[in-house]
Design a protein around this motif. Sequence first.
Motif, mmCIF file in Angstrom:
data_model
loop_
_atom_site.group_PDB
_atom_site.id
_atom_site.type_symbol
_atom_site.label_atom_id
_atom_site.label_comp_id
_atom_site.label_asym_id
_atom_site.label_seq_id
_atom_site.Cartn_x
_atom_site.Cartn_y
_atom_site.Cartn_z
ATOM 1 N N VAL A 1 0.836 -1.206 0.000
ATOM 2 C CA VAL A 1 0.000 0.000 0.000
ATOM 3 C C VAL A 1 0.869 1.253 0.000
ATOM 4 N N TYR A 2 1.977 1.235 0.712
ATOM 5 C CA TYR A 2 2.863 2.397 0.762
ATOM 6 C C TYR A 2 3.464 2.700 -0.605
ATOM 7 N N PHE A 3 3.958 1.670 -1.280
ATOM 8 C CA PHE A 3 4.601 1.904 -2.569
ATOM 9 C C PHE A 3 3.610 2.248 -3.682
ATOM 10 N N VAL A 4 2.424 1.688 -3.630
ATOM 11 C CA VAL A 4 1.423 1.979 -4.657
ATOM 12 C C VAL A 4 0.772 3.338 -4.397
ATOM 13 N N GLN A 5 0.802 3.792 -3.156
ATOM 14 C CA GLN A 5 0.176 5.060 -2.755
ATOM 15 C C GLN A 5 -1.309 5.064 -3.096
ATOM 16 N N GLY A 6 -1.980 4.014 -2.689
ATOM 17 C CA GLY A 6 -3.406 3.917 -2.962
ATOM 18 C C GLY A 6 -4.043 2.851 -2.101
ATOM 19 N N PHE A 7 -5.259 2.518 -2.457
ATOM 20 C CA PHE A 7 -6.028 1.468 -1.797
ATOM 21 C C PHE A 7 -6.312 1.790 -0.339
ATOM 22 N N TYR A 8 -6.514 3.068 -0.068
ATOM 23 C CA TYR A 8 -6.772 3.473 1.310
ATOM 24 C C TYR A 8 -8.147 3.026 1.778
ATOM 25 N N ILE A 9 -9.104 2.943 0.881
ATOM 26 C CA ILE A 9 -10.442 2.501 1.288
ATOM 27 C C ILE A 9 -10.416 1.024 1.652
ATOM 28 N N ILE A 10 -9.710 0.227 0.881
ATOM 29 C CA ILE A 10 -9.572 -1.189 1.220
ATOM 30 C C ILE A 10 -8.859 -1.332 2.561
ATOM 31 N N THR A 11 -7.822 -0.541 2.767
ATOM 32 C CA THR A 11 -7.074 -0.597 4.025
ATOM 33 C C THR A 11 -7.935 -0.119 5.188
ATOM 34 N N TYR A 12 -8.742 0.907 4.961
ATOM 35 C CA TYR A 12 -9.643 1.409 6.001
ATOM 36 C C TYR A 12 -10.661 0.336 6.388
ATOM 37 N N GLY A 13 -11.266 -0.306 5.401
ATOM 38 C CA GLY A 13 -12.216 -1.379 5.683
ATOM 39 C C GLY A 13 -11.561 -2.543 6.390
ATOM 40 N N LEU A 14 -10.351 -2.878 5.976
ATOM 41 C CA LEU A 14 -9.605 -3.947 6.622
ATOM 42 C C LEU A 14 -9.288 -3.584 8.073
ATOM 43 N N GLY A 15 -8.918 -2.322 8.304
ATOM 44 C CA GLY A 15 -8.628 -1.875 9.669
ATOM 45 C C GLY A 15 -9.850 -1.949 10.567
ATOM 46 N N ILE A 16 -11.011 -1.551 10.047
ATOM 47 C CA ILE A 16 -12.245 -1.641 10.839
ATOM 48 C C ILE A 16 -12.557 -3.092 11.169
ATOM 49 N N TYR A 17 -12.392 -3.971 10.196
ATOM 50 C CA TYR A 17 -12.642 -5.391 10.441
ATOM 51 C C TYR A 17 -11.667 -5.952 11.479
ATOM 52 N N LEU A 18 -10.401 -5.564 11.389
ATOM 53 C CA LEU A 18 -9.418 -6.046 12.362
ATOM 54 C C LEU A 18 -9.717 -5.530 13.768
ATOM 55 N N LEU A 19 -10.187 -4.284 13.867
ATOM 56 C CA LEU A 19 -10.588 -3.769 15.188
ATOM 57 C C LEU A 19 -11.789 -4.533 15.737
ATOM 58 N N ASN A 20 -12.723 -4.884 14.865
ATOM 59 C CA ASN A 20 -13.867 -5.678 15.290
ATOM 60 C C ASN A 20 -13.413 -7.041 15.804
ATOM 61 N N LEU A 21 -12.468 -7.668 15.105
ATOM 62 C CA LEU A 21 -11.923 -8.943 15.573
ATOM 63 C C LEU A 21 -11.212 -8.786 16.910
ATOM 64 N N LEU A 22 -10.456 -7.703 17.066
ATOM 65 C CA LEU A 22 -9.733 -7.469 18.316
ATOM 66 C C LEU A 22 -10.711 -7.290 19.483
ATOM 67 N N MET A 23 -11.803 -6.577 19.243
ATOM 68 C CA MET A 23 -12.803 -6.424 20.314
ATOM 69 C C MET A 23 -13.419 -7.769 20.676
ATOM 70 N N GLY A 24 -13.667 -8.614 19.685
ATOM 71 C CA GLY A 24 -14.183 -9.949 19.977
ATOM 72 C C GLY A 24 -13.183 -10.798 20.717
#
Length: 138
Positions: A47-70
């Motif tokens: 993601v850093y080198f492509v300088q994109g895909f922030y929405i995919i990363t944002y969605g992935l981050g929200i999902y990972l936070l949901n898993l962490l809360m569980g």
Amino acid sequence: SSPATAISRWSFEVSRRYQHILDRTVPHILYRWIACLVLVLIYAVRVYFVQGFYIITYGLGIYLLNLLMGFLSPQVDPEMQDGPSLPTRGSDEFRPFVRRLPEFKFWFAISLFIIVGYDLCSFVCEGTLLQRPSALLL
């Protein structure tokens, strides 16, 4: 034997081998988490080198936070439980902390969705694969 039977046997064999591989990883907690960290680092570098895909990363981050809360939440909410939560007498039974999401399922979900996120970043790339097939290497 019909083609449907052959496909059914083949899919059963593939799923059995996949489950065997997963079962062999259960006792190796440290190595599983190191592999997961490597996957996260590869994804972050991509993601850093492509300088994109922030929405995919944002969605992935929200999902990972949901898993962490569980993972950090108890299976039974102590406030909704009747009676005291800790033993008050010697005859009371002590119930240890039981997670809502077990560690193995937590690791598996994180690893799976990091791979899915990487695939989304690789293949949803405004025709980049058609223009530059070497984009998969980034």
